[in-house]
Design a protein around this motif. Sequence first.
Motif, PDB file in Angstrom:
ATOM      1  N   ALA A  95      41.250   5.581   7.174  1.00 14.59           N
ATOM      2  CA  ALA A  95      41.903   6.553   8.059  1.00 14.59           C
ATOM      3  C   ALA A  95      43.383   6.714   7.700  1.00 14.59           C
ATOM      4  O   ALA A  95      44.066   5.713   7.441  1.00 14.59           O
ATOM      5  CB  ALA A  95      41.771   6.115   9.508  1.00 14.59           C
ATOM      6  N   PRO A  96      43.889   7.956   7.689  1.00 18.20           N
ATOM      7  CA  PRO A  96      45.291   8.203   7.331  1.00 18.20           C
ATOM      8  C   PRO A  96      46.282   7.357   8.144  1.00 18.20           C
ATOM      9  O   PRO A  96      47.227   6.794   7.583  1.00 18.20           O
ATOM     10  CB  PRO A  96      45.467   9.700   7.621  1.00 18.20           C
ATOM     11  CG  PRO A  96      44.109  10.286   7.424  1.00 18.20           C
ATOM     12  CD  PRO A  96      43.158   9.223   7.913  1.00 18.20           C
ATOM     13  N   ARG A  97      46.044   7.267   9.456  1.00 14.12           N
ATOM     14  CA  ARG A  97      46.965   6.475  10.289  1.00 14.12           C
ATOM     15  C   ARG A  97      46.997   5.016   9.823  1.00 14.12           C
ATOM     16  O   ARG A  97      48.063   4.422   9.687  1.00 14.12           O
ATOM     17  CB  ARG A  97      46.529   6.545  11.755  1.00 14.12           C
ATOM     18  CG  ARG A  97      47.415   5.707  12.686  1.00 14.12           C
ATOM     19  CD  ARG A  97      46.858   5.685  14.109  1.00 14.12           C
ATOM     20  NE  ARG A  97      47.571   4.743  14.929  1.00 14.12           N
ATOM     21  CZ  ARG A  97      48.569   5.061  15.752  1.00 14.12           C
ATOM     22  NH1 ARG A  97      48.968   6.309  15.858  1.00 14.12           N
ATOM     23  NH2 ARG A  97      49.176   4.143  16.469  1.00 14.12           N
ATOM     24  N   ASP A  98      45.821   4.456   9.568  1.00 15.37           N
ATOM     25  CA  ASP A  98      45.754   3.059   9.132  1.00 15.37           C
ATOM     26  C   ASP A  98      46.387   2.885   7.754  1.00 15.37           C
ATOM     27  O   ASP A  98      46.999   1.854   7.470  1.00 15.37           O
ATOM     28  CB  ASP A  98      44.285   2.594   9.083  1.00 15.37           C
ATOM     29  CG  ASP A  98      43.656   2.556  10.467  1.00 15.37           C
ATOM     30  OD1 ASP A  98      44.412   2.503  11.461  1.00 15.37           O
ATOM     31  OD2 ASP A  98      42.409   2.617  10.555  1.00 15.37           O
ATOM     32  N   VAL A 117      48.061  16.886  10.462  1.00 20.38           N
ATOM     33  CA  VAL A 117      49.174  17.018  11.422  1.00 20.38           C
ATOM     34  C   VAL A 117      49.926  18.317  11.146  1.00 20.38           C
ATOM     35  O   VAL A 117      49.880  18.870  10.036  1.00 20.38           O
ATOM     36  CB  VAL A 117      50.149  15.804  11.396  1.00 20.38           C
ATOM     37  CG1 VAL A 117      49.399  14.480  11.523  1.00 20.38           C
ATOM     38  CG2 VAL A 117      51.023  15.825  10.178  1.00 20.38           C
ATOM     39  N   ALA A 118      50.653  18.784  12.173  1.00 12.75           N
ATOM     40  CA  ALA A 118      51.270  20.117  12.095  1.00 12.75           C
ATOM     41  C   ALA A 118      52.381  20.187  11.044  1.00 12.75           C
ATOM     42  O   ALA A 118      52.494  21.164  10.312  1.00 12.75           O
ATOM     43  CB  ALA A 118      51.826  20.502  13.466  1.00 12.75           C
ATOM     44  N   LEU A 137      57.690  16.711   7.605  1.00 11.83           N
ATOM     45  CA  LEU A 137      58.646  16.193   8.586  1.00 11.83           C
ATOM     46  C   LEU A 137      58.261  14.781   9.022  1.00 11.83           C
ATOM     47  O   LEU A 137      59.119  13.884   9.091  1.00 11.83           O
ATOM     48  CB  LEU A 137      58.694  17.130   9.799  1.00 11.83           C
ATOM     49  CG  LEU A 137      59.645  16.755  10.924  1.00 11.83           C
ATOM     50  CD1 LEU A 137      61.093  16.684  10.450  1.00 11.83           C
ATOM     51  CD2 LEU A 137      59.514  17.756  12.087  1.00 11.83           C
ATOM     52  N   LEU A 138      56.979  14.561   9.273  1.00 14.43           N
ATOM     53  CA  LEU A 138      56.521  13.214   9.640  1.00 14.43           C
ATOM     54  C   LEU A 138      56.831  12.223   8.508  1.00 14.43           C
ATOM     55  O   LEU A 138      57.296  11.099   8.760  1.00 14.43           O
ATOM     56  CB  LEU A 138      55.017  13.221   9.952  1.00 14.43           C
ATOM     57  CG  LEU A 138      54.393  11.860  10.244  1.00 14.43           C
ATOM     58  CD1 LEU A 138      55.060  11.154  11.432  1.00 14.43           C
ATOM     59  CD2 LEU A 138      52.880  11.999  10.503  1.00 14.43           C
ATOM     60  N   ALA A 139      56.595  12.648   7.268  1.00 12.84           N
ATOM     61  CA  ALA A 139      56.863  11.765   6.122  1.00 12.84           C
ATOM     62  C   ALA A 139      58.340  11.400   6.038  1.00 12.84           C
ATOM     63  O   ALA A 139      58.691  10.244   5.753  1.00 12.84           O
ATOM     64  CB  ALA A 139      56.408  12.442   4.833  1.00 12.84           C
ATOM     65  N   ARG A 140      59.222  12.358   6.312  1.00 11.38           N
ATOM     66  CA  ARG A 140      60.666  12.059   6.281  1.00 11.38           C
ATOM     67  C   ARG A 140      61.051  11.110   7.410  1.00 11.38           C
ATOM     68  O   ARG A 140      61.891  10.214   7.221  1.00 11.38           O
ATOM     69  CB  ARG A 140      61.478  13.354   6.376  1.00 11.38           C
ATOM     70  CG  ARG A 140      61.359  14.230   5.119  1.00 11.38           C
ATOM     71  CD  ARG A 140      61.898  15.639   5.384  1.00 11.38           C
ATOM     72  NE  ARG A 140      63.313  15.641   5.708  1.00 11.38           N
ATOM     73  CZ  ARG A 140      63.910  16.528   6.537  1.00 11.38           C
ATOM     74  NH1 ARG A 140      63.197  17.475   7.129  1.00 11.38           N
ATOM     75  NH2 ARG A 140      65.193  16.458   6.762  1.00 11.38           N
ATOM     76  N   ARG A 141      60.457  11.271   8.579  1.00 12.94           N
ATOM     77  CA  ARG A 141      60.726  10.331   9.685  1.00 12.94           C
ATOM     78  C   ARG A 141      60.281   8.917   9.290  1.00 12.94           C
ATOM     79  O   ARG A 141      60.978   7.933   9.543  1.00 12.94           O
ATOM     80  CB  ARG A 141      59.957  10.731  10.945  1.00 12.94           C
ATOM     81  CG  ARG A 141      60.345  12.050  11.559  1.00 12.94           C
ATOM     82  CD  ARG A 141      59.817  12.133  13.012  1.00 12.94           C
ATOM     83  NE  ARG A 141      59.722  13.496  13.497  1.00 12.94           N
ATOM     84  CZ  ARG A 141      60.749  14.280  13.798  1.00 12.94           C
ATOM     85  NH1 ARG A 141      61.974  13.835  13.611  1.00 12.94           N
ATOM     86  NH2 ARG A 141      60.556  15.495  14.262  1.00 12.94           N
ATOM     87  N   ALA A 165      53.278  12.670  16.485  1.00 18.40           N
ATOM     88  CA  ALA A 165      52.815  13.747  15.594  1.00 18.40           C
ATOM     89  C   ALA A 165      51.343  14.073  15.834  1.00 18.40           C
ATOM     90  O   ALA A 165      50.762  14.905  15.120  1.00 18.40           O
ATOM     91  CB  ALA A 165      53.033  13.341  14.132  1.00 18.40           C
ATOM     92  N   GLY A 166      50.740  13.403  16.792  1.00 17.58           N
ATOM     93  CA  GLY A 166      49.335  13.682  17.112  1.00 17.58           C
ATOM     94  C   GLY A 166      48.357  12.937  16.207  1.00 17.58           C
ATOM     95  O   GLY A 166      47.163  13.220  16.245  1.00 17.58           O
ATOM     96  N   LEU A 167      48.883  11.976  15.438  1.00 15.43           N
ATOM     97  CA  LEU A 167      48.003  11.212  14.557  1.00 15.43           C
ATOM     98  C   LEU A 167      47.661   9.898  15.277  1.00 15.43           C
ATOM     99  O   LEU A 167      48.165   8.826  14.949  1.00 15.43           O
ATOM    100  CB  LEU A 167      48.728  10.951  13.229  1.00 15.43           C
ATOM    101  CG  LEU A 167      47.867  10.984  11.971  1.00 15.43           C
ATOM    102  CD1 LEU A 167      48.726  10.859  10.726  1.00 15.43           C
ATOM    103  CD2 LEU A 167      46.779   9.966  11.977  1.00 15.43           C
ATOM    104  N   ALA A 168      46.785  10.025  16.267  1.00 20.01           N
ATOM    105  CA  ALA A 168      46.517   8.907  17.173  1.00 20.01           C
ATOM    106  C   ALA A 168      45.540   7.904  16.559  1.00 20.01           C
ATOM    107  O   ALA A 168      44.836   8.216  15.601  1.00 20.01           O
ATOM    108  CB  ALA A 168      45.964   9.438  18.498  1.00 20.01           C
ATOM    109  N   ALA A 169      45.520   6.697  17.125  1.00 15.92           N
ATOM    110  CA  ALA A 169      44.583   5.665  16.679  1.00 15.92           C
ATOM    111  C   ALA A 169      43.146   6.179  16.822  1.00 15.92           C
ATOM    112  O   ALA A 169      42.820   6.870  17.798  1.00 15.92           O
ATOM    113  CB  ALA A 169      44.781   4.407  17.512  1.00 15.92           C
ATOM    114  N   GLY A 170      42.326   5.839  15.827  1.00 11.71           N
ATOM    115  CA  GLY A 170      40.918   6.244  15.916  1.00 11.71           C
ATOM    116  C   GLY A 170      40.598   7.545  15.176  1.00 11.71           C
ATOM    117  O   GLY A 170      39.455   7.814  14.892  1.00 11.71           O
TER     118      GLY A 170
END
Lengths: 195, 195
Positions: free
Chosen positions: B79-82, B143-144, B148-152, B186-191
């Motif tokens: 999973a991307p989040r993991d 994610v939208a 931006l998420l990557a820079r954060r 960013a809406g990339l929640a667990a699961g």
Amino acid sequence: MTTTAKPSSRDRLLDAAAELIYRQGVGTGIDALCKAAGVSKRSMYQLFDGKDDVLAAALARQEPRLTALLVPPPGKPAAPRDRILYVFQRLEEAAASPDYRGCPFLAAQVELKDPGHPASAVAARGKQALTDFFQAEAERAGVAEPGLLARRLAIVYDGASARAGIRSEVLDGLAVSTAALLLDAAGLAAGDAGS
Amino acid sequence: MTTTAKPSSRDRLLDAAAELIYRQGVGTGIDALCKAAGVSKRSMYQLFDGKDDVLAAALARQEPRLTALLVPPPGKPAAPRDRILYVFQRLEEAAASPDYRGCPFLAAQVELKDPGHPASAVAARGKQALTDFFQAEAERAGVAEPGLLARRLAIVYDGASARAGIRSEVLDGLAVSTAALLLDAAGLAAGDAGS
């Protein structure tokens, strides 16, 4: 005071040292520091024990200026969230300058690689003051874990300033918006006036 | 290959340089680098144009090891989040070592203070590869604003590694949990299994 005092040799040396160290690093030699300050090595050694002492004093002399730049005056703005974001707004403004090389305290600590160096200790105190400001505002806002929020904000501050300083990042709102997300997550939402 | 090749003079020099520069900074002299590597200055100058070239090559040689340390193998986890949090978990493990001095790429860039230095360019490419990894996983998760998420995430990574490296911070979950908050936001929640 009715007149502006002429800077002393000590202050001239420390201001020149701070400027040169910021641009060239802590490896800048004593000769270059004395030349830039227009003081003789003899004068320097009458004022300071040596280069480590100059480094530490030059960083210490910068702290009031950095605090005035980054930390809002009492009550302006008033809300804890706004006061915390003020710091990140000032960071973004500073980082937009072509002369920006990141936080001078963090840079000195990274370069010295020795937390026991007297200049590292001065830098660490300067950084801790900023984390303490974040924590005090978070406490005032009544967030559940103010110390944890302050540590999160400190890593965003240092990561953003370092990446901007090395030209890997043009912040353009990134530091402010990332800090704001962490404030949101801690329940310190926009419009909270603080307790 | 059926035998393990003996490291060449080039590789020995670069490994010793990487180790010494990490501990002492980019200001480490050529004599110290040659001594640590057990190669003569004559040999060094046969292999490299000079110290800038050694610095750049030493950083470049570290990149595969750092990538293998920080970036998960394909599909593990899936999973991307993991996969993104894996990087921060490895950072926290590395930062727990008493020998940890922060990210060698960021340190070199902070110390050199010159984005045009060949070693800064190598370091910048190494750092960009990590930001690109974050962005690719964020894109895969749909994610939208993946860039931006990557820079954060990159500023959290650099802030956390820098503060741990200078002993201002014992991460103890701080980097992972802060990255997780930004993934949540960013809406990339667990699961989420990714698309």
